[in-house]
Design a protein around this motif. Sequence first.
Motif, PDB file in Angstrom:
ATOM      1  N   ARG A   1       0.843  -1.220   0.000  1.00 37.00           N
ATOM      2  CA  ARG A   1       0.000   0.000   0.000  1.00 37.00           C
ATOM      3  C   ARG A   1       0.866   1.253   0.000  1.00 37.00           C
ATOM      4  O   ARG A   1       0.548   2.239  -0.662  1.00 37.00           O
ATOM      5  CB  ARG A   1      -0.953  -0.004   1.194  1.00 37.00           C
ATOM      6  CG  ARG A   1      -2.111  -0.982   1.056  1.00 37.00           C
ATOM      7  CD  ARG A   1      -3.326  -0.531   1.845  1.00 37.00           C
ATOM      8  NE  ARG A   1      -3.001  -0.212   3.224  1.00 37.00           N
ATOM      9  CZ  ARG A   1      -3.017  -1.086   4.226  1.00 37.00           C
ATOM     10  NH1 ARG A   1      -3.367  -2.339   3.997  1.00 37.00           N
ATOM     11  NH2 ARG A   1      -2.705  -0.718   5.437  1.00 37.00           N
TER      12      ARG A   1
ATOM     13  N   TYR B   1      -6.205  -0.680  -0.970  1.00 39.22           N
ATOM     14  CA  TYR B   1      -6.734  -1.784  -0.139  1.00 39.22           C
ATOM     15  C   TYR B   1      -7.627  -2.696  -0.977  1.00 39.22           C
ATOM     16  O   TYR B   1      -7.514  -3.912  -0.936  1.00 39.22           O
ATOM     17  CB  TYR B   1      -7.514  -1.171   1.033  1.00 39.22           C
ATOM     18  CG  TYR B   1      -8.193  -2.174   1.941  1.00 39.22           C
ATOM     19  CD1 TYR B   1      -7.479  -2.858   2.908  1.00 39.22           C
ATOM     20  CD2 TYR B   1      -9.559  -2.430   1.812  1.00 39.22           C
ATOM     21  CE1 TYR B   1      -8.105  -3.784   3.740  1.00 39.22           C
ATOM     22  CE2 TYR B   1     -10.189  -3.337   2.637  1.00 39.22           C
ATOM     23  CZ  TYR B   1      -9.458  -4.017   3.601  1.00 39.22           C
ATOM     24  OH  TYR B   1     -10.091  -4.922   4.414  1.00 39.22           O
TER      25      TYR B   1
ATOM     26  N   GLY C   1      -5.688  -9.257   1.144  1.00 35.26           N
ATOM     27  CA  GLY C   1      -6.641  -8.593   2.023  1.00 35.26           C
ATOM     28  C   GLY C   1      -7.304  -9.574   2.982  1.00 35.26           C
ATOM     29  O   GLY C   1      -6.659 -10.485   3.508  1.00 35.26           O
TER      30      GLY C   1
ATOM     31  N   LEU D   1      -4.780   3.341   6.802  1.00 36.68           N
ATOM     32  CA  LEU D   1      -4.708   3.261   5.342  1.00 36.68           C
ATOM     33  C   LEU D   1      -4.076   4.519   4.745  1.00 36.68           C
ATOM     34  O   LEU D   1      -3.942   4.630   3.538  1.00 36.68           O
ATOM     35  CB  LEU D   1      -6.123   3.097   4.760  1.00 36.68           C
ATOM     36  CG  LEU D   1      -6.814   1.763   5.054  1.00 36.68           C
ATOM     37  CD1 LEU D   1      -8.283   1.829   4.652  1.00 36.68           C
ATOM     38  CD2 LEU D   1      -6.130   0.615   4.319  1.00 36.68           C
TER      39      LEU D   1
ATOM     40  N   GLY E   1      -5.745  -5.856   8.740  1.00 35.09           N
ATOM     41  CA  GLY E   1      -5.610  -5.244   7.426  1.00 35.09           C
ATOM     42  C   GLY E   1      -5.431  -3.744   7.489  1.00 35.09           C
ATOM     43  O   GLY E   1      -4.472  -3.187   6.944  1.00 35.09           O
ATOM     44  N   THR E   2      -6.358  -3.081   8.170  1.00 34.60           N
ATOM     45  CA  THR E   2      -6.373  -1.620   8.092  1.00 34.60           C
ATOM     46  C   THR E   2      -5.953  -0.929   9.386  1.00 34.60           C
ATOM     47  O   THR E   2      -5.592   0.240   9.354  1.00 34.60           O
ATOM     48  CB  THR E   2      -7.795  -1.135   7.727  1.00 34.60           C
ATOM     49  OG1 THR E   2      -8.718  -1.575   8.751  1.00 34.60           O
ATOM     50  CG2 THR E   2      -8.265  -1.695   6.394  1.00 34.60           C
TER      51      THR E   2
END
Length: 425
Positions: free
Chosen positions: A97, A103, A112, A310, A337-338
Amino acid sequence: MQADHSSILIHSTSQLITLTPEAQRGEQLGNLGIIPDGALLIEDESITAVGKTVDLIRRFPRAERFDAGGKVVMPGFVDAHTHLVWAGDRAAEFEMRLEGKSYMEIMSAGGGIQASVNATRNARKSELYEQSHERAQEMLRYGTTSCEAKSGYGLNWDSEIKQLEVLLELNRACELEIHPTFLAAHAVPKEYTGRADEYVTLICNSMLPELKSWWERETSERELPFVDVFCEKGAFNLEQTERIFKAAKSLGFRLKIHADEFENLGGTRLAVNMKAISADHLVKTSAQEIRLLAESDTVAVALPCTPFGLNEAAYTPAREIIRQGGVLALASDLNPGTAWCGNMQFVIALACRAMQLTPAQAIAAATINAAAALGIQENTGSLQAGKQADLLVLQVEDYRHLAYRFGGNLVKDIFKKGKRVHFSE
Ligand code: NIG
Ligand code: FE
């Protein structure tokens, strides 16, 4: 009434932050109900008296005393949105990223959420427990005494249930009180690629009814878990979300939604119409939907760690939600993930900067309003007689330090259901 020797009197606070017993709507947000030099009495699991130090010491002279040492005492944080249980990590995706991949691009290429699903499906329950236990302990250490936690990295019956089993075990083993959510609709599993509607049918016709019977067998004394859907392009569309919501609601589940995180598909309106207990993310929510939310009892849960994680510019329009009269809560969104961050002190500090909340508003959003997002405001989220004794003794004299400083831990002592929490090392 004279308290017996099993009671604890916490006294000599600089500020006893009591808040209000109920959620704080709209511009009422930020009422901390501060008692200077306040004190409170704990008997067993509950708070039984709140007042000034001099008064409580006079009324309860025989209670065991805990000196807050002239520091802030406040309710434990309630984290209303976490994905606590997963295996592995996605550090490599973070780097992708930073190099420019989005994403959603990573997700459509099979990474993801699906990457965490592969790791979680392959993990033994004991491994999943160990990894999640470490995170639960860290949340507690940073002052979270109750949280919501979702499945959603299994995406089939066995692996979703494995996650829920871990959550129930963690809830029994740790002082962190955990309220589970079933999120089989987190992503379309790879074996259903191109057949999302069939997966939705499986959720509606098979998983949800089985979940209800499983839950009633496992935990007869607790309310059913929440049912959540990731309503997003690349995950579940509005029609699929509605099918799941209708099936879940008819079985008696309470609803939550991931809405408007990246794109607006109309999930917020659906959540309000279906009387969801909360709608979460709300970054791309329209002005009209904010008005609908504000007229409803659906709690708006902002997750500022997600755009931060993010590195995106847009955050939930929290001030607008408040101005329109909505009930705003804050949560971490702890996930691989975020936003790998379960520190509600950081959430508060970030909310004040990125969404322009005042420190008092952020604290109320992270306690009593977050409790409302979980339907537990009668038991926790504020400090009044009758509520659970879930509270924090801070290292500072002024609550504003919680927002002013960031990245550290200002919690000195934690009481959960009246018991002081001790950490092993
Ligand atoms: O809330 N948006 C969906 N779920 C998480 C991310 C989950 C993941 O990437 O593993 C969220 O941001
Ligand atoms: Fe989430």
